[in-house]
Design a protein around this motif. Structure first.
Motif: not given
Length: 686
Positions: A302-306, A315, A319
């Motif tokens: 999800p966004s916020g995790c890379v 993370c 989202q």
């Protein structure tokens, strides 16, 4: 069709156009090869012994070792042909679509045949697997997009469905889905290696063959540019993998072992967007074997995790949604292993709170509602009502004791540490009061009642209502009510008032409407004496009807309030009196009456009868005597001659002769002797 022994082609057999997935009948030593000519070639050794006509575009075949039948999927007809020996014994319709029925496999543990099918005409929609027991469909299981082929693992009993359009495998146990495994780009034709217990899945999209153990992908092995299918030969321990471009067959070591990912977990399994309590969501990968210099790559985050090259990825998801996250672990010896999981990220916790009534009244129990959404349940609540009272319920009930202005606050926490706060101002008016006065709590039917209600406190204006009224009375939105009841009885009359805040106050009082009788009657009368019953009705509407029952003989019921009669038989009587008014209301009463027989001598009929007889005899005597005394005398001598004469001499003396015409002579015999019967007449009368 090419026949291979070891690594050499030993024969080529013509089986028709476009041969596809074949099956071996171990009972008859036949190989069944579907072809594009609406037939199945039956091969014994290197010879075609028969061609069995089936449906349009037969695609794949599977052998049922329990019943000895061969099942062939017909791609264009959406059905399944069942072959026994060299004859079709039945066709099983699976779908009403064309070009949608493809691969199939046989489960030796359950005896089920699994057939994959597109869902309708859209090849990229979620598909189905039909489970066949003999010739019956016992289940239809939803899979991923564009399922093409299916394989069976005899070691764990799992069935693996290659979802070509969804990049994964659906793992089925019996009739239930137990896992979904990310597997390359376009997985195809799973097959089982009984030597090491792995399931191999060719992937023409990447040129690799995925190695699956149970419900995890443990390795990815390079095979050829476009591997499409394969088989394991337990005799030489080799895996034979076909390649589409260029056309050929590759061999792999069927006894190889691989490092494997033993676990791939997320903590927590349900995260929350921008959670403030948990610093991060942790994705943790554990690898078993002898890995060295491993590299990690995460996808589907999800966004916020890379993605980072770490075995533990921390993370904070930003989202909400359900995310299918994959991790690929590569080693220096060019072995790639992967695993996948699903992570649910909930939207941030949101709470709304509202008092069902504001403003309200002092002393009135008010319901406070708090509703949580999103976040990660279960939730916890904490209320402060502003008057020193608190609650941990989601929807508490609270009453303010005094008027004023209060701020009610609620804090809500979810299980992921998310928190939300809301407040509401509640204005409290003085307590609503109601006083009720009924003109008379006990009345006689036919009388009017008056109810007066006096409301105070709360918030005006007020609304009124009355319930439990007797018939003849109707409710009214007024502080006073007057009416004429038309039915007797006891009625619990409730007077209600509602103020502008919606608060109610109620007062209930009993109203008795009577319809009664007063009966005037002696407790006893003597036989022959007059009886008078006087009835006075208290209440009642209109004309009254009277009825008497249980009267003594000599008395009959009359429709009148006063009844007079003379009882003719002595005894004890229970006299019932009933009065009905014109509305059908009834009133009743009863009296006890004793009718006595006389105890005097003169009331005895034998005495009276004897006395009457004596009087009659006396009257006869008196009348007879009076007649005798009243005869006119004939002469003095005649009276003397009436006396019996004395004899003067002897018995021969003759009596003196009576004068002719005297009474004595008329009643004497011919001889003129005196009549003794007449002399005895008085004695006879007496």
């Amino acid at each position: 069709m090419s026949v291979i022994n070891g690594t050499s082609i030993v024969g080529t057999i013509g089986v028709g156009g476009s041969p596809s997935y074949a099956a071996f009948d171990s009972a008859d030593d036949y190989v069944y090869v579907p072809n594009g000519d609406r037939g199945v070639a039956v091969i014994g050794g290197l010879t075609v012994v028969a061609t069995v006509p089936v449906g349009e575009a037969p695609y794949a075949a599977a052998f049922d070792s329990q019943n000895g039948d061969v099942y062939v999927s017909n791609f264009d007809d959406g059905n399944l042909s069942v072959i026994s020996g060299t004859s079709v014994v039945q066709n099983i319709q699976l779908s009403d679509c064309s070009q949608c029925v493809e691969g199939l496999t046989y489960d030796t543990a359950t005896g089920y045949v699994y057939v994959v099918s597109f869902a309708g005409t859209d090849p990229y929609a979620a598909g189905q697997v039909f489970v066949i027991d003999g010739t019956s469909i016992i289940a239809a299981i939803t899979t991923g997009e564009q399922p093409l082929t299916v394989g069976y693992d005899s070691a764990n009993g799992f069935v693996y469905v290659a979802n070509h359009g969804y990049r994964n495998l659906t793992v089925i146990n019996g009739t239930s889905v137990v896992a979904s495994i990310t597997c390359g780009e376009s997985p195809s034709s799973p097959f089982f290696d009984s030597a090491n217990g792995y399931e191999y899945v060719p992937d023409p999209g990447t040129g690799n063959v995925s190695v699956v153990s149970g419900t995890a992908s443990v390795a990815s092995v390079t095979a050829g540019p476009e591997p499409t299918s394969g088989a394991f030969d337990p005799a030489d321990g080799l895996l034979y993998v076909t390649d589409l471009q260029p056309a050929g067959v590759y061999t792999l070591d069927g006894n190889a072992s691989y490092d494997r990912i033993t676990s791939f977990t997320a903590s927590p399994t349900e995260a929350e967007v921008n959670s403030t309590t948990n610093d991060s969501t942790l994705l943790r990968v554990s690898v078993e074997g002898s890995p060295s210099d491993l590299t990690y790559f995460y996808s589907g985050l999800p966004s916020g995790c890379v993605s980072e090259n770490v075995s533990i990825l921390a993370c904070t998801p930003a989202q909400a949604g359900i995310f299918h996250i994959s991790v690929v672990v590569n080693s220096t010896d060019d072995v790639s292993i992967s695993a996948a999981l699903s992570l649910t990220v909930a939207a941030a916790l949101d709470v709304s709170s509202i008092s069902t009534r504001t403003p309200t009244d002092a002393g009135y129990s008010d319901l406070f509602m708090s509703s949580a959404s999103y976040g990660v349940p279960p939730y916890a609540w904490s209320w402060q009502f502003g008057d020193g009272v608190s609650s941990t319920l989601a929807t508490p009930v609270h009453a303010y004791a005094l008027p004023g202005s209060y701020t009610a606050e609620v804090w809500t926490n979810d299980s992921d540490g998310g928190s939300a706060y809301r407040s509401v101002v509640v204005y409290v008016f003085p307590a609503l009061q109601l006083d009720v006065d009924i003109s008379n709590s006990t009345i006689f039917l036919g009388s009017t009642i008056a109810i007066n209600a006096n409301a105070s406190g709360g918030r005006s204006p007020y609304s009124y209502a009355y319930t439990g009224l007797p018939p003849g009375c109707l409710t009214s939105n007024a502080s006073s009510l007057a009416c004429l009841p038309t039915q007797s009885g006891t009625f619990n009359v409730t007077t209600s008032v509602q103020d502008r805040n919606g608060v109610w106050a109620n007062v209930t009082e009993a109203l008795i409407v009577e319809f009664a009788l007063r009966v005037g009657s002696p407790s006893q009368v003597t036989l022959g004496q007059k009886l008078t019953l006087e009835v006075e009705a208290e209440g009642g509407l209109g004309n009254l009807t009277y009825n008497y029952s249980g009267l003594p003989p000599g008395c009959i019921s009359l429709n009148m309030p006063t009844l007079s009669c003379i009882p003719s038989v002595a005894g004890s009587y229970d006299i019932a009196i009933r009065v009905v008014d014109q509305e059908g209301n009834r009133a009743s009463d009863s009296v006890k009456l004793e009718v006595l027989g006389s105890s005097s001598l003169w009331s005895n009929p034998w005495v009276i009868g004897g006395l009457a007889t004596g009087i009659a005899i006396a009257l006869v005597v008196i009348v007879a005597y009076a007649r005798r005394k009243g005869e006119p005398p004939q002469s003095t001598d005649a009276y003397a001659a009436y006396k019996i004469p004395s004899r003067t001499s002897g018995p021969s003396a003759e009596p003196a002769e009576l004068p002719r015409g005297s009474p004595q002579a008329s009643r004497s015999g011919a001889t003129g002797a005196p009549n003794r019967a007449e002399d005895d007449s008085l004695s006879d009368l007496i």
